[in-house]
Scaffold this motif. Structure first.
Motif, PDB file in Angstrom:
ATOM      1  N   SER A 151      45.169  32.094  38.012  1.00 23.69           N
ATOM      2  CA  SER A 151      45.534  30.704  37.735  1.00 23.69           C
ATOM      3  C   SER A 151      47.039  30.663  37.491  1.00 23.69           C
ATOM      4  O   SER A 151      47.544  31.404  36.636  1.00 23.69           O
ATOM      5  N   GLN A 152      47.748  29.838  38.212  1.00 22.19           N
ATOM      6  CA  GLN A 152      49.204  29.797  38.104  1.00 22.19           C
ATOM      7  C   GLN A 152      49.614  29.457  36.672  1.00 22.19           C
ATOM      8  O   GLN A 152      49.223  28.437  36.113  1.00 22.19           O
ATOM      9  N   GLY A 153      50.426  30.319  36.076  1.00 17.86           N
ATOM     10  CA  GLY A 153      50.860  30.095  34.703  1.00 17.86           C
ATOM     11  C   GLY A 153      49.786  30.386  33.669  1.00 17.86           C
ATOM     12  O   GLY A 153      50.007  30.139  32.474  1.00 17.86           O
ATOM     13  N   GLY A 154      48.632  30.920  34.113  1.00 18.08           N
ATOM     14  CA  GLY A 154      47.542  31.186  33.166  1.00 18.08           C
ATOM     15  C   GLY A 154      47.180  32.653  33.091  1.00 18.08           C
ATOM     16  O   GLY A 154      47.312  33.296  32.042  1.00 18.08           O
ATOM     17  N   TRP A 155      46.723  33.210  34.221  1.00 16.20           N
ATOM     18  CA  TRP A 155      46.370  34.633  34.281  1.00 16.20           C
ATOM     19  C   TRP A 155      46.343  35.091  35.738  1.00 16.20           C
ATOM     20  O   TRP A 155      46.272  34.270  36.663  1.00 16.20           O
ATOM     21  N   TRP A 156      46.394  36.369  35.930  1.00 13.05           N
ATOM     22  CA  TRP A 156      46.204  36.998  37.237  1.00 13.05           C
ATOM     23  C   TRP A 156      45.575  38.359  36.945  1.00 13.05           C
ATOM     24  O   TRP A 156      46.251  39.313  36.595  1.00 13.05           O
ATOM     25  N   ASP A 157      44.237  38.425  37.060  1.00 12.88           N
ATOM     26  CA  ASP A 157      43.465  39.594  36.637  1.00 12.88           C
ATOM     27  C   ASP A 157      43.923  40.866  37.325  1.00 12.88           C
ATOM     28  O   ASP A 157      44.188  40.887  38.535  1.00 12.88           O
ATOM     29  N   ARG A 158      43.933  41.957  36.553  1.00 10.34           N
ATOM     30  CA  ARG A 158      44.165  43.307  37.056  1.00 10.34           C
ATOM     31  C   ARG A 158      43.081  44.207  36.467  1.00 10.34           C
ATOM     32  O   ARG A 158      42.864  44.205  35.254  1.00 10.34           O
ATOM     33  N   VAL A 159      42.417  44.995  37.338  1.00 10.85           N
ATOM     34  CA  VAL A 159      41.301  45.837  36.898  1.00 10.85           C
ATOM     35  C   VAL A 159      41.457  47.236  37.474  1.00 10.85           C
ATOM     36  O   VAL A 159      41.740  47.398  38.670  1.00 10.85           O
ATOM     37  N   GLU A 160      41.256  48.248  36.630  1.00  8.99           N
ATOM     38  CA  GLU A 160      41.287  49.654  37.044  1.00  8.99           C
ATOM     39  C   GLU A 160      39.992  50.321  36.578  1.00  8.99           C
ATOM     40  O   GLU A 160      39.404  49.921  35.574  1.00  8.99           O
ATOM     41  N   THR A 177      41.216  41.060  52.923  1.00  8.62           N
ATOM     42  CA  THR A 177      40.169  40.867  51.911  1.00  8.62           C
ATOM     43  C   THR A 177      40.677  39.944  50.819  1.00  8.62           C
ATOM     44  O   THR A 177      41.884  39.768  50.622  1.00  8.62           O
ATOM     45  N   HIS A 178      39.730  39.370  50.070  1.00  7.43           N
ATOM     46  CA  HIS A 178      40.108  38.485  48.961  1.00  7.43           C
ATOM     47  C   HIS A 178      40.658  39.276  47.780  1.00  7.43           C
ATOM     48  O   HIS A 178      41.603  38.830  47.123  1.00  7.43           O
ATOM     49  N   VAL A 179      40.048  40.424  47.482  1.00  8.11           N
ATOM     50  CA  VAL A 179      40.532  41.282  46.411  1.00  8.11           C
ATOM     51  C   VAL A 179      41.283  42.452  47.035  1.00  8.11           C
ATOM     52  O   VAL A 179      40.774  43.120  47.939  1.00  8.11           O
ATOM     53  N   LEU A 180      42.498  42.685  46.561  1.00  4.71           N
ATOM     54  CA  LEU A 180      43.339  43.763  47.074  1.00  4.71           C
ATOM     55  C   LEU A 180      43.412  44.899  46.058  1.00  4.71           C
ATOM     56  O   LEU A 180      42.978  44.760  44.911  1.00  4.71           O
ATOM     57  N   GLY A 181      44.004  46.028  46.479  1.00  6.24           N
ATOM     58  CA  GLY A 181      44.156  47.175  45.607  1.00  6.24           C
ATOM     59  C   GLY A 181      42.997  48.150  45.741  1.00  6.24           C
ATOM     60  O   GLY A 181      42.026  47.911  46.467  1.00  6.24           O
ATOM     61  N   ALA A 187      47.691  50.766  41.409  1.00  7.40           N
ATOM     62  CA  ALA A 187      47.121  49.952  42.485  1.00  7.40           C
ATOM     63  C   ALA A 187      45.830  49.298  41.996  1.00  7.40           C
ATOM     64  O   ALA A 187      44.752  49.534  42.549  1.00  7.40           O
ATOM     65  N   PRO A 188      45.908  48.469  40.953  1.00  6.33           N
ATOM     66  CA  PRO A 188      44.690  47.844  40.409  1.00  6.33           C
ATOM     67  C   PRO A 188      44.118  46.820  41.377  1.00  6.33           C
ATOM     68  O   PRO A 188      44.804  46.353  42.294  1.00  6.33           O
ATOM     69  N   TRP A 189      42.839  46.475  41.167  1.00  8.86           N
ATOM     70  CA  TRP A 189      42.257  45.374  41.926  1.00  8.86           C
ATOM     71  C   TRP A 189      42.832  44.053  41.422  1.00  8.86           C
ATOM     72  O   TRP A 189      43.006  43.859  40.207  1.00  8.86           O
ATOM     73  N   TYR A 190      43.107  43.112  42.349  1.00  9.62           N
ATOM     74  CA  TYR A 190      43.589  41.784  41.964  1.00  9.62           C
ATOM     75  C   TYR A 190      43.317  40.816  43.106  1.00  9.62           C
ATOM     76  O   TYR A 190      43.183  41.222  44.267  1.00  9.62           O
ATOM     77  N   TYR A 191      43.226  39.539  42.780  1.00  9.48           N
ATOM     78  CA  TYR A 191      42.988  38.529  43.803  1.00  9.48           C
ATOM     79  C   TYR A 191      44.250  38.367  44.647  1.00  9.48           C
ATOM     80  O   TYR A 191      45.363  38.465  44.149  1.00  9.48           O
TER      81      TYR A 191
END
Length: 246
Positions: A151-160, A177-181, A187-191
């Motif tokens: 969400s712009q200005g809210g969050w951008w998930d990162r997962v390892e 793909t929609h999820v990269l990384g 190189a975490p997963w992120y949208y």
């Protein structure tokens, strides 16, 4: 004249003395102890330790959340006589600027929730690490990480995620793909874009499905955001795996 005794050497009505009875009992007592101990030892012999499938449903009674930082599950096996696998869930944060909400580690039909309170701070130095410890090794561990979005200005998930595993993500055309990384540090997963809010845990575009390729007794997941401002959360789906029955 031959005198014949009227008293036989050992009459049929012979009754052993108390000393004889006690002496015989003392010799037989150890055999009773051995017979009792054998069934307990044989309860989990190598011959009986056959593989069994297990399913951890976060929204069921097998999982109990103790706090925003801990929980535990007693997962029954599908095979008859299979002993349960215990799963202990613990959470730690890397800084005081990571605040876990009251819903963190909450189990429901949506899955196991990881939730950071607003305002979240950006950067990997402000992360939550969730560790899953299994009471014995499990194989083929499979689950999904859901609602990886932004969400712009809210969050951008990162997962390892630790361990040797393969994963699948939803395609979006032209081999993208929609999820990269790849879900590791660096190189975490992120949208793929920074402003797509997906329906909570119900959209395949923000889902990463993981299958472990080696047996594990513990795994760890790291969760953070590259953009600060709002709150953020993801869910983990039910776990499935196989393990020895005892």
């Amino acid at each position: 004249m031959t005198i014949t005794s009227s008293r036989p050497a050992r009459p049929d009505s012979y009754v052993p003395s108390r000393r004889t009875v006690l002496r015989a009992a003392a010799w037989t007592a150890p055999a009773v102890s051995v017979a009792v101990a054998v069934p307990a030892y044989a309860a989990c012999s190598p011959a009986s330790a056959k593989p069994s499938s297990y399913a951890l449903s976060w929204g069921s009674g097998v999982y109990t959340r103790s706090s925003a930082a801990s929980g535990a599950a007693v997962v029954p096996g599908a095979a008859i006589g299979a002993q349960p696998v215990n799963v202990v869930v613990t959470s730690s944060v890397s800084s005081s600027r990571v605040v876990r909400t009251a819903q963190n580690l909450l189990g429901s039909a949506q899955g196991l929730e990881l939730h950071h309170a607003s305002p979240i701070s950006a950067g990997r130095e402000h992360r939550q690490t969730v560790t899953f410890n299994f009471s014995r090794q499990v194989s083929g561990l499979t689950f999904s990480i859901k609602d990886v979005d932004s969400s712009q200005g809210g969050w951008w998930d990162r997962v390892e995620l630790s361990g040797a595993r393969k994963f699948e993500v939803a395609p979006r055309g032209r081999r993208n793909t929609h999820v990269l990384g790849s879900g590791v540090q660096g190189a975490p997963w992120y949208y793929y874009d920074g402003n797509t809010v997906l329906p909570n845990s119900g959209d395949s575009r923000g889902t990463v499905t993981v299958t472990y390729t080696e047996a594990v007794s513990s795994i760890s997941l790291v969760y953070w955001t590259s953009v600060g401002g709002s709150n953020q959360r993801i869910w983990l789906s039910n776990f499935s795996f196989t393990s020895s029955s005892c």
